[in-house]
Enzyme design. Structure first.
Site, PDB file in Angstrom:
ATOM      1  N   TYR A 182       0.901  -1.121   0.153  1.00 15.95           N
ATOM      2  CA  TYR A 182       0.094   0.000  -0.079  1.00 15.95           C
ATOM      3  C   TYR A 182       0.975   1.108  -0.002  1.00 15.95           C
ATOM      4  O   TYR A 182       2.139   1.231   0.402  1.00 15.95           O
ATOM      5  CB  TYR A 182      -0.885  -0.008   1.234  1.00 15.95           C
ATOM      6  CG  TYR A 182      -0.294   0.036   2.567  1.00 15.95           C
ATOM      7  CD1 TYR A 182      -0.114   1.547   3.033  1.00 15.95           C
ATOM      8  CD2 TYR A 182       0.163  -0.785   3.290  1.00 15.95           C
ATOM      9  CE1 TYR A 182       0.715   1.771   4.311  1.00 15.95           C
ATOM     10  CE2 TYR A 182       0.745  -0.740   4.429  1.00 15.95           C
ATOM     11  CZ  TYR A 182       1.108   0.434   5.062  1.00 15.95           C
ATOM     12  OH  TYR A 182       1.704   0.738   6.059  1.00 15.95           O
ATOM     13  N   CYS A 183       0.313   2.338  -0.543  1.00 14.94           N
ATOM     14  CA  CYS A 183       0.922   3.450  -0.638  1.00 14.94           C
ATOM     15  C   CYS A 183      -0.052   4.557  -0.210  1.00 14.94           C
ATOM     16  O   CYS A 183      -1.323   4.273  -0.222  1.00 14.94           O
ATOM     17  CB  CYS A 183       1.968   3.823  -1.725  1.00 14.94           C
ATOM     18  SG  CYS A 183       1.009   3.728  -3.170  1.00 14.94           S
ATOM     19  N   THR A 184       0.238   6.143  -0.520  1.00 17.79           N
ATOM     20  CA  THR A 184      -0.813   7.010  -0.068  1.00 17.79           C
ATOM     21  C   THR A 184      -1.957   7.070  -1.197  1.00 17.79           C
ATOM     22  O   THR A 184      -3.035   6.933  -0.647  1.00 17.79           O
ATOM     23  CB  THR A 184       0.108   8.414  -0.473  1.00 17.79           C
ATOM     24  OG1 THR A 184       1.030   8.567   0.507  1.00 17.79           O
ATOM     25  CG2 THR A 184      -0.743   9.611   0.049  1.00 17.79           C
TER      26      THR A 184
END
Length: 295
Positions: A182-184
């Site tokens: 996951y990331c922003t």
């Protein structure tokens, strides 16, 4: 918030071939300024990545323009209300890469050809609760420190280009595990998950739309995310968990719970640190007395 003229902040990206990033950037900057937007947009031969703010009517005009553009069918926007502009200026810049991986051309990742399986916030929430999964935060260490998913591995790095070495040195024993990334907003995971697949990891998924989409989902409501999400605009952070919100960081000066990053006002230092409102005023943005005295 000014209800007569509400503002919005949007975040988006799309991997799509752009023949002339330089020319596209010039024309796009002109359009953005003409409709009074502010923000930061990166354009490369591999696509576009942007976050901009503006009055709601102008943001809607921009999104309509992008959706009708032949290069960006199906482009998705993450939308947040705001009380004004989240940026001071408008920049549209051509870049070699949307995210600076600095991979050799022969091993570079094309997310349109290889990337992890996208999963919805609901499915990601379910996977987070499984015992035999490895959760990888696809961001930098200071972003993780402000907020992250429960049980996620903290990346010991400050730039994306460090990820390949970090993966090879720390994750090689997990190639038979289910990997959650996951990331922003999703863009960094497009190549991270693809890189993991190229490295021999068998089961790699990524959170579709990233943390910000997860926090807006009506079912999960950000559950299992601890702290706040770092964003690259004047807001600095946004809340994600609306089920059980938490603050996991403390003030650099006094140790009380706080979740606001600032950079030391001493340009020679520029240390990013967490500060509470009281200490921000008392120390005037400096991280130490030494920096304040040496300004």
């Amino acid at each position: 918030m000014n209800t007569k003229e509400p503002y919005q902040v949007i975040l988006y990206y799309q991997y799509v071939p752009i023949e002339s990033p330089e020319q596209f950037s010039k024309e796009h900057l002109y359009f953005c300024k003409r409709i009074h937007l502010k923000g930061r947009i990166l354009v490369s031969h591999e696509g576009i990545n942007g976050t901009v703010s503006g009055k709601k009517e102008n943001i809607e005009r921009y999104m309509e323009y992008m959706r009708s553009h032949p290069l960006f069918p199906g482009i998705q926007f993450k939308i947040d209300p705001h009380d004004g502009h989240a940026f001071k200026k408008m920049h549209v810049r051509p870049r070699k890469e949307l995210v600076a991986w600095n991979l050799d051309p022969e091993v570079d990742i094309d997310p349109n050809r290889i990337t992890g399986r996208h999963v919805s916030p609901k499915e990601f929430h379910q996977l987070l609760q499984q015992d035999d999964v490895i959760i990888i935060d696809g961001r930098n260490d200071y972003e993780y420190d402000l907020g992250h998913f429960r049980g996620a591995i903290r990346p010991e790095l400050q730039t994306t280009r460090e990820f390949p070495k970090w993966v090879r040195e720390n994750l090689s024993d997990f190639k038979d595990k289910k990997i959650l990334t996951y990331c922003t907003g999703g863009i960094r995971c497009e190549k991270l998950s693809g890189f993991l697949l190229k490295e021999g990891f068998q089961d790699v998924v990524q959170l579709d739309g990233g943390i910000v989409t997860y926090g807006k989902d009506s079912e999960v409501q950000g559950d299992l995310f601890e702290g706040s999400c770092y964003v690259f605009d004047d807001r600095i952070s946004v809340p994600i968990n609306h089920v059980q919100p938490t603050v996991i960081t403390t003030c650099h000066h006094c140790g009380t719970k706080a979740d606001q990053y600032t950079n030391c006002q001493n340009a020679l230092c520029d240390q990013r640190h967490i500060v509470c409102p009281k200490c921000l005023e008392e120390h005037q943005g400096y991280c130490s007395a030494t920096c304040k005295e040496g300004k």
